[in-house]
Design a protein around this motif. Structure first.
Motif, PDB file in Angstrom:
ATOM      1  N   VAL A  96       4.665   2.473  -4.366  1.00  0.00           N
ATOM      2  CA  VAL A  96       4.003   3.331  -3.381  1.00  0.00           C
ATOM      3  C   VAL A  96       4.236   2.719  -1.995  1.00  0.00           C
ATOM      4  CG1 VAL A  96       1.771   4.087  -2.496  1.00  0.00           C
ATOM      5  CG2 VAL A  96       2.204   4.134  -4.951  1.00  0.00           C
ATOM      6  N   GLY A  97       4.714   3.538  -1.053  1.00  0.00           N
ATOM      7  CA  GLY A  97       4.894   3.054   0.325  1.00  0.00           C
ATOM      8  C   GLY A  97       5.933   1.974   0.483  1.00  0.00           C
ATOM      9  N   MET A  98       6.943   1.966  -0.381  1.00  0.00           N
ATOM     10  CA  MET A  98       7.988   0.949  -0.282  1.00  0.00           C
ATOM     11  C   MET A  98       8.689   1.048   1.084  1.00  0.00           C
ATOM     12  SD  MET A  98      11.667   0.987  -1.020  1.00  0.00           S
ATOM     13  CE  MET A  98      11.984   1.979  -2.473  1.00  0.00           C
ATOM     14  N   ARG A  99       8.704  -0.053   1.814  1.00  0.00           N
ATOM     15  CA  ARG A  99       9.308  -0.160   3.154  1.00  0.00           C
ATOM     16  C   ARG A  99       8.714   0.824   4.174  1.00  0.00           C
ATOM     17  NH1 ARG A  99      15.315   0.021   1.626  1.00  0.00           N
ATOM     18  NH2 ARG A  99      14.905  -1.025  -0.332  1.00  0.00           N
ATOM     19  N   MET A 100       7.491   1.274   3.960  1.00  0.00           N
ATOM     20  CA  MET A 100       6.902   2.192   4.950  1.00  0.00           C
ATOM     21  C   MET A 100       6.669   1.455   6.260  1.00  0.00           C
ATOM     22  SD  MET A 100       2.983   2.760   3.605  1.00  0.00           S
ATOM     23  CE  MET A 100       2.413   3.813   4.923  1.00  0.00           C
ATOM     24  N   ARG A 101       6.746   2.186   7.359  1.00  0.00           N
ATOM     25  CA  ARG A 101       6.634   1.556   8.681  1.00  0.00           C
ATOM     26  C   ARG A 101       5.355   1.992   9.413  1.00  0.00           C
ATOM     27  NH1 ARG A 101      11.975   0.687  11.545  1.00  0.00           N
ATOM     28  NH2 ARG A 101      11.593  -1.447  10.893  1.00  0.00           N
ATOM     29  N   ARG A 102       4.901   3.187   9.156  1.00  0.00           N
ATOM     30  CA  ARG A 102       3.709   3.708   9.815  1.00  0.00           C
ATOM     31  C   ARG A 102       3.136   4.813   8.939  1.00  0.00           C
ATOM     32  NH1 ARG A 102       3.228   2.092  15.234  1.00  0.00           N
ATOM     33  NH2 ARG A 102       5.395   1.703  15.681  1.00  0.00           N
ATOM     34  N   GLN A 106       7.842  -4.523   0.343  1.00  0.00           N
ATOM     35  CA  GLN A 106       8.580  -4.662   1.610  1.00  0.00           C
ATOM     36  C   GLN A 106       8.008  -3.810   2.731  1.00  0.00           C
ATOM     37  OE1 GLN A 106      12.783  -4.138   0.347  1.00  0.00           O
ATOM     38  NE2 GLN A 106      13.178  -5.831   1.750  1.00  0.00           N
ATOM     39  N   MET A 107       6.718  -3.601   2.675  1.00  0.00           N
ATOM     40  CA  MET A 107       6.042  -2.759   3.672  1.00  0.00           C
ATOM     41  C   MET A 107       6.188  -3.382   5.061  1.00  0.00           C
ATOM     42  SD  MET A 107       2.105  -1.887   3.084  1.00  0.00           S
ATOM     43  CE  MET A 107       1.149  -0.836   4.138  1.00  0.00           C
ATOM     44  N   LYS A 108       6.431  -2.538   6.072  1.00  0.00           N
ATOM     45  CA  LYS A 108       6.598  -3.052   7.438  1.00  0.00           C
ATOM     46  C   LYS A 108       5.495  -2.588   8.381  1.00  0.00           C
ATOM     47  CE  LYS A 108      11.368  -2.659   6.431  1.00  0.00           C
ATOM     48  NZ  LYS A 108      12.460  -3.250   7.146  1.00  0.00           N
ATOM     49  N   GLY A 109       4.605  -1.773   7.898  1.00  0.00           N
ATOM     50  CA  GLY A 109       3.527  -1.276   8.748  1.00  0.00           C
ATOM     51  C   GLY A 109       2.816  -0.144   8.041  1.00  0.00           C
ATOM     52  N   GLY A 110       1.800   0.408   8.705  1.00  0.00           N
ATOM     53  CA  GLY A 110       1.072   1.513   8.113  1.00  0.00           C
ATOM     54  C   GLY A 110      -0.034   1.022   7.195  1.00  0.00           C
ATOM     55  N   THR A 111      -0.669   1.991   6.528  1.00  0.00           N
ATOM     56  CA  THR A 111      -1.847   1.673   5.722  1.00  0.00           C
ATOM     57  C   THR A 111      -1.746   2.347   4.358  1.00  0.00           C
ATOM     58  OG1 THR A 111      -3.121   1.720   7.763  1.00  0.00           O
ATOM     59  CG2 THR A 111      -4.374   1.714   5.707  1.00  0.00           C
ATOM     60  N   ILE A 112      -2.080   1.610   3.326  1.00  0.00           N
ATOM     61  CA  ILE A 112      -2.188   2.196   1.987  1.00  0.00           C
ATOM     62  C   ILE A 112      -3.609   1.963   1.496  1.00  0.00           C
ATOM     63  CG2 ILE A 112      -1.366   2.130  -0.403  1.00  0.00           C
ATOM     64  CD1 ILE A 112       1.279   1.027   0.641  1.00  0.00           C
TER      65      ILE A 112
END
Lengths: 548, 277
Positions: free
Chosen positions: B157-163, B179-185
């Motif tokens: 879920v949200g792999m490499r998400m940025r925002r 590898q998340m780069k930002g944002g919220t889960i």
């Protein structure tokens, strides 16, 4: 037979600079007479010899690894759909084999030199080269970190090393020798590098990068290989590496040498923050020493994937970027690293690199010795060559592009002071006549009688990038392969090889070493001649009274 | 402007690539143009009305009915309007979406909202793998917008998400925020192993205990102010975050230090549950 009439011809090999001239083609070569056949009216069009790429990476293990590491190209780049005349394929950062041939021919390039082949993957490389249609091909074998040869140089057995070198050239069915970070890749297997010509090489006491370079250049000259030592210097890409490069050039005085992608070896400063161009200093030295040729290894902004046998540098690049990293250890022979990369104009280091590539092309005053290359795909993809030609031919366009660079680049580059503009004659020299001569392929890059009928016909266009990106016709071996932007025919190209002579007894020396050290049996190692389709063996040359 | 209704008449035998089904395209199309839009049934090009009964025209409000679990790329790169599906939908729902709304009364398959940059996707059922993720080789996944999955979600879920924000109502599988780069889960019902692996930045909020990786450093029990702001913003979408300091706090973990990353994982803990804090 074929006749091309009324075109404005640029043929530097014969000193023809923009003369209106008719060309006749018979049996794939230029001919002095014409009897019957098709006539192509080229009135108002520009005719040049087909392009020759002296340094590119289009086939073999490393580019294939790069293809696997850039799956995004499948979504976002041009796809070639299978048709009657062509196979399917994919363009992008690391084009597939068939697409490579179509893209090169599509902009008028008809000969390419694959610049880095380990013997262990030579068979694979030749299989891929066979699948690159239209263009003629050659390849260079990676030798300067081969432990069998380094061991012999360490022991002072230079004569035997020369025979071993010749044996390997023939075993790989290659056309010449590439040296990548001599000694540095061998040290990389111990986690180290060799940044200077006097650096210690792990596992060796006496031999240094300096001795490897001088001895290789001498061996290659003595063997009479048509293309000189093709050298990727130590300390690539690092600030301040111009000292290493100049030292390397001094080591090679009196020998022939081709310096690959010189752009990556022309930096001053001692840190990423103060890195600056030293292209002017390097060009001054280079201009005064006619024994050397080079290709620019120019950089263009955008996405690409960097691939090189220089394993330690690629590890550093991976650490700098945090992108993907592929690393290969090719047994006793060499290494290989792959890192996808994006050159950005806002990045000071990238901006300096962009300027250095152009500065070298503009400051080296003899177009017969500096050639157009991007070290595909390292600096940019080969299909972007027309953009570089535009930068070379239009100083206004160059200034426009420079306006996008970060303001603190002032005093770090000398490009703003250069107002030279390339002429079409000089472009034909750096893209075709010059590299053919450096490769020792006199039948290429020349529109003279009896030479291979590889030529390209362009529309005159004030938009230089469009002119060179969309030829009106491309001829390969006298056949029309591209017409009005469409691929008409896809003939198979030749592969050029050299067969230097060596002592047949050398097998007896090598066999036990192989059985001791290699994963592959001795018999299976050399590439069989039957593997090479349409091979053509070029004669070795005699240099200055010595050699064979 | 009346909505366009598509009713699945003929269920596709293999995947139906239907990136034409977006509000952007249908907004300017006549009924006949919509019916004759090309969809790919496997490798065959067919008309849309081979599979769907189409009702209405020239609208950016689309309503779909039927078992669409083999229908892929619905709402791809949409920038306006709405798409409502009554039934399960196939892979790549709302991928590359920029604006507008998608609501699914059913389950969704893999790559919901992959690389989307804006808009809202609400799946009332379960979702497959790679919700809001980056496609293979891309540097960044979701770059903005909101994805709400009421049910469970698959891996990455949200792999490499940025925002942007992803809310998962049910349990998620492995590698949330890889590898998340930002944002919220927001994980309302926890997740399986290796949440936050290789995360560089961004926030994962879990309302259930997580099996933490050893490369995350515990850095105290907190009640960050932004939780109440997020909670009030998510409330209209049916999701509230506990932020009562009297009731509990968020255990904060910093990482992933294997990268090293500056991300954080906040795990809600009621006071009675852990007397140590």
């Amino acid at each position: 037979m074929l006749r091309i009439t009324g075109g404005t011809v640029y043929d530097p090999a014969n000193g023809i600079d923009g003369e209106v001239k008719d060309l006749y083609i018979a049996d794939g070569r230029f001919s002095s007479k014409f009897e019957t056949g098709r006539t192509i009216d080229a009135t108002g069009l520009v005719i040049m010899p087909g392009g020759v790429d002296v340094h590119t990476h289009v086939a073999g293990g490393s580019i294939n690894f790069a293809r696997a590491m850039t799956p995004e190209d499948h979504r976002r780049t041009q796809a070639f759909i299978r048709s009657k005349t062509r196979r399917s394929g994919l363009g992008g950062m690391a084009p597939t084999t068939f697409a490579t041939g179509y893209l090169y021919a599509g902009m008028g390039w008809t000969t390419v030199n694959e610049a880095a082949v380990p013997v262990l993957s030579a068979r694979h490389t030749h299989e891929e080269l066979r699948d690159i249609p239209i263009v003629d091909k050659s390849s260079l074998v990676l030798m300067a970190n081969n432990e069998i040869i380094l061991d012999l140089l360490e022991e002072g057995e230079d004569e035997r090393a020369k025979h071993i070198l010749a044996w390997h050239i023939w075993a790989a069915k290659s056309y010449g020798v590439k040296a990548v970070n001599p000694g540095g890749v061998a040290s990389w297997k111990y986690g180290n590098d060799a940044k200077h010509l006097t650096s210690k090489i792990d596992g060796y006491d006496h031999v240094t990068p300096g001795t490897i370079i001088t001895k290789f250049a001498k061996m290659i000259d003595e063997l009479g290989i048509p293309h000189p030592l093709h050298l990727h210097c130590n300390n690539l890409g690092a600030p301040g590496n111009v000292e290493t490069t100049l030292e390397t050039m001094r080591h090679l005085e009196g020998s022939r040498a081709h310096f690959a992608h010189l752009q990556y070896h022309a930096y001053g400063g001692d840190d990423w923050g103060n890195m600056r161009s030293e292209a002017a200093q390097l060009a001054d030295y280079f201009n005064a020493h006619p024994n050397m040729t080079t290709d620019a290894g120019a950089v263009l902004f955008g996405d690409t994937v960097t691939i090189t046998a220089d394993g330690p540098w690629q590890h550093l690049l991976y650490k700098l970027t945090g992108r993907k990293w592929g690393n290969l250890d090719v047994e006793n022979e060499t290494g290989c690293g792959i890192v996808p990369y994006t050159y950005r104009p806002s990045n000071l280091v990238n901006a300096v690199q962009w300027a250095v590539g152009l500065e070298l092309l503009l400051l080296i005053n003899d177009p017969w010795r500096v050639f157009l290359s991007t070290d595909h795909p390292n600096g940019a993809c080969f299909w972007r060559y027309p953009e570089i030609i535009q930068l070379l031919m239009c100083s206004d366009y160059r200034n426009e592009c420079m306006a996008n660079l970060p303001p603190n680049i002032k005093n770090k580059i000398s490009l703003p002071e250069i107002d030279r503009e390339y002429t079409l004659y000089e472009i034909a020299t750096i893209t075709s006549a010059g590299p053919s001569r450096a490769l020792g392929l006199p039948q290429k890059g020349d529109l003279g009688i009896g030479k291979d009928a590889d030529l390209v016909i362009y529309h005159q266009d004030h938009d230089i990038a469009r002119m060179f990106g969309h030829p009106r016709y491309v001829f390969k071996g006298g056949e029309i392969v591209i017409e009005e932007g469409d691929i008409r025919e896809t003939p198979d190209g030749r592969e050029y090889l050299v067969q230097p002579s060596y002592d047949p007894e050398i097998d007896k020396f090598l066999r036990p070493l192989f059985e001791d050290r290699y994963c592959m049996s001795f018999e299976n190692y050399p590439v069989e001649m039957e593997r090479i389709e349409r091979s053509q063996i070029q004669d070795c040359v005699t240099l200055g009274g010595e050699g064979e | 402007m009346n909505a366009i209704t598509l009713r699945l008449r003929q269920e596709p035998v293999v995947a139906l690539e239907a990136e034409v089904i977006t509000p952007d395209r249908f907004a300017e199309m006549s009924h006949e143009e919509i019916c004759s839009s090309i969809v790919y049934h496997g490798k065959r090009q067919l008309r849309l009305d081979e599979f769907f009964d189409v009702d209405g025209e020239r609208s950016d409000q689309l309503i779909l009915h039927g078992d669409l679990h083999r229908v892929r790329h619905l709402g791809r790169a949409m920038t306006r309007g709405s798409l409502t599906a009554h039934g399960d939908v196939g892979m790549h729902l709302g991928a590359h979406m920029k604006a507008g709304q998608i609501e699914v009364f059913g389950n969704a398959s893999d790559w919901v909202g992959a690389e989307m940059s804006g808009g809202k996707i609400h799946v009332h059922g379960h979702a497959g793998q790679q919700v809001g993720a980056a496609y293979r080789g891309s540097l960044a996944g979701m770059k903005g917008g909101l994805i709400i999955i009421d049910g469970s979600a698959g891996i990455e879920v949200g792999m490499r998400m940025r925002r942007g924000t992803i809310v998962i109502g049910g349990p998620a599988k492995d590698f949330v925020g890889l590898q998340m780069k930002g944002g919220t889960i927001v994980l309302r019902d926890g997740a399986e192993i290796r949440a936050g692996a290789w995360m560089q930045r961004g926030t994962i909020i879990s309302l259930k205990p997580l099996d933490m990786m050893p490369t995350f450093a515990r850095s105290g029990l907190q009640n960050p102010t932004f939780i109440s702001v997020y909670s009030s913003l998510l409330k209209p979408h049916g999701c509230e975050l506990p932020n009562d300091a009297a009731a509990g706090g968020y255990l904060r973990y910093a990482g992933d230090r294997a990268v090293p990353g500056k991300g954080e994982i906040l795990v809600w803990q009621e006071h009675s549950a852990n007397e140590a804090y």
